[in-house]
Design a protein around this motif. Sequence first.
Motif, mmCIF file in Angstrom:
data_model
loop_
_atom_site.group_PDB
_atom_site.id
_atom_site.type_symbol
_atom_site.label_atom_id
_atom_site.label_comp_id
_atom_site.label_asym_id
_atom_site.label_seq_id
_atom_site.Cartn_x
_atom_site.Cartn_y
_atom_site.Cartn_z
ATOM 1 N N ILE A 185 0.842 -1.193 0.000
ATOM 2 C CA ILE A 185 0.000 0.000 0.000
ATOM 3 C C ILE A 185 0.879 1.244 0.000
ATOM 4 C CG2 ILE A 185 -1.673 1.323 1.388
ATOM 5 C CD1 ILE A 185 -2.784 -1.419 2.299
ATOM 6 N N ILE A 186 1.805 1.266 0.943
ATOM 7 C CA ILE A 186 2.626 2.466 1.133
ATOM 8 C C ILE A 186 4.039 2.048 1.520
ATOM 9 C CG2 ILE A 186 1.962 2.675 3.589
ATOM 10 C CD1 ILE A 186 1.865 5.721 3.210
ATOM 11 N N SER A 187 5.022 2.784 1.036
ATOM 12 C CA SER A 187 6.404 2.565 1.470
ATOM 13 C C SER A 187 6.929 3.881 2.011
ATOM 14 C CB SER A 187 7.306 2.129 0.313
ATOM 15 O OG SER A 187 6.702 1.123 -0.448
ATOM 16 N N VAL A 188 7.659 3.790 3.115
ATOM 17 C CA VAL A 188 8.219 4.985 3.750
ATOM 18 C C VAL A 188 9.735 4.814 3.773
ATOM 19 C CG1 VAL A 188 8.232 6.413 5.821
ATOM 20 C CG2 VAL A 188 6.168 5.116 5.234
ATOM 21 N N GLY A 221 2.145 2.392 -3.392
ATOM 22 C CA GLY A 221 2.387 1.034 -3.873
ATOM 23 C C GLY A 221 1.238 0.531 -4.742
ATOM 24 N N ASP A 222 1.438 -0.625 -5.365
ATOM 25 C CA ASP A 222 0.427 -1.190 -6.272
ATOM 26 C C ASP A 222 -0.942 -1.345 -5.589
ATOM 27 O OD1 ASP A 222 2.496 -1.487 -8.086
ATOM 28 O OD2 ASP A 222 2.732 -3.643 -7.751
ATOM 29 N N ALA A 223 -0.926 -1.795 -4.316
ATOM 30 C CA ALA A 223 -2.208 -2.062 -3.638
ATOM 31 C C ALA A 223 -3.008 -0.768 -3.465
ATOM 32 C CB ALA A 223 -1.969 -2.731 -2.296
ATOM 33 N N LEU A 224 -2.314 0.345 -3.252
ATOM 34 C CA LEU A 224 -3.029 1.623 -3.106
ATOM 35 C C LEU A 224 -3.544 2.105 -4.470
ATOM 36 C CD1 LEU A 224 -3.993 3.820 -1.195
ATOM 37 C CD2 LEU A 224 -1.717 4.875 -1.298
ATOM 38 N N GLN A 225 -2.812 1.776 -5.515
ATOM 39 C CA GLN A 225 -3.309 2.087 -6.864
ATOM 40 C C GLN A 225 -4.636 1.355 -7.101
ATOM 41 O OE1 GLN A 225 -0.538 2.295 -10.149
ATOM 42 N NE2 GLN A 225 -2.000 1.405 -11.577
ATOM 43 N N VAL A 226 -4.692 0.118 -6.662
ATOM 44 C CA VAL A 226 -5.925 -0.667 -6.830
ATOM 45 C C VAL A 226 -7.061 -0.073 -5.987
ATOM 46 C CG1 VAL A 226 -6.999 -2.916 -6.355
ATOM 47 C CG2 VAL A 226 -4.749 -2.801 -7.445
ATOM 48 N N PHE A 232 -4.590 7.022 -7.787
ATOM 49 C CA PHE A 232 -3.204 7.171 -7.355
ATOM 50 C C PHE A 232 -2.373 6.204 -8.179
ATOM 51 C CE2 PHE A 232 -4.041 8.429 -2.615
ATOM 52 C CZ PHE A 232 -4.724 9.554 -3.041
ATOM 53 N N ARG A 233 -1.134 6.593 -8.472
ATOM 54 C CA ARG A 233 -0.300 5.683 -9.259
ATOM 55 C C ARG A 233 0.872 5.165 -8.433
ATOM 56 N NH1 ARG A 233 4.052 8.665 -11.769
ATOM 57 N NH2 ARG A 233 4.245 6.998 -13.285
#
Length: 304
Positions: A185-188, A221-226, A232-233
């Motif tokens: 979802i997210i990377s920090v 991340g990809d999951a947040l794009q979904v 969001f990309r």
Amino acid sequence: MVVLAKAELEQIALPAAAPPTADVRAVDLSAAPGAGRAAAARALVAACEEQGFFKVTGHGVPQELVRAVEAAAAGFFALPQAEKEGGAGEPVGYAAAAASLSEPSSPLRELLEEYAAAVRRMACGVLELMAEGLGIEPADALSRLVADAESDNMLRVNHYPPAPRPEQQAGRLLTGFGEHTDPQIISVLRSNGTTGLEIAGRDGAWAAVPPDTDSFFINVGDALQVLTNGRFRSVKHRVVVSSERSRVSMIFFGGPPPGERLAPLPQLLGDGGRSRYREFTWKEYKSSSHKGRLVDNRLCHFEN
Ligand SMILES: C=C1C[C@]23C[C@@]1(O)CC[C@H]2[C@@]12CC[C@H](O)[C@@](C)(C(=O)O1)[C@H]2[C@@H]3C(=O)O
Ligand SMILES: O=C(O)CCC(=O)C(=O)O
Ligand SMILES: [Fe+2]
């Protein structure tokens, strides 16, 4: 889970010119509790739509903790190889080229876990602000996926030893981490102030991210794009090894629980109501990803 990893070098064609400097949006999270909250939420959403990448200041993660973890990680990477690889087991591992695992000293593990917990809290705050900016409810619609006890979160500490001198690279550029999007979802991310991180724009052009040791960089991340139905990309990025200095970066990956069903949030389907992705579980996505290569587009297998 925590992984300490040494970069795997790969050669790619040398670009004709050095990449331009990326224009990275900065969002001040300390403005968020007061009147600046709505503005910060809007800025986050705009950055996720445009680049899938931004940095946060005023994040509340204590600088002393960050510096202590970074120094301890650098100390670990400076150990002789045999000591790094000695012992075995999770949740802390040392992944060298062959992904051998070992148990770093427990003070380091405690520090890494304290750091991961602090960054996870901050990431959840960012996800709540995103939900607000997107106008979705409940407020924890996104953050709950990373806050859950079963969330598939990971802290990865990457070590990029200095690259060979350019004349030994035979007209090639060395990447320490090849181009990819992060599946979660997210990377920090933060690094020790050494250059190397590059992001690709919508046109595919690479831009160099100026290091900033006081901020955290955030990747969609990809999951947040979904979840956002493609609004969001997930940002394509890579690490180029060109410096004389060693790079140490620490990345917290916020992933959902393995059984979590992922699909665009109904509030984000828009007027047409068309979902760009079919529903899948995080476990399914990970196992599909592991069949491919780092560079692959992983989301295309889940598009409607
Ligand atoms: C080839 C792979 C390595 C990777 C898992 C994957 O199957 C595809 C994504 C890769 C990636 C990129 C972001 C993170 O660094 C990472 C730990 C992750 O979750 O997905 C890596 C995976 C890895 O290095 O094992
Ligand atoms: O080490 C870095 O700065 C970035 C690494 C990265 O993109 C990753 O581990 O997914
Ligand atoms: Fe990444």
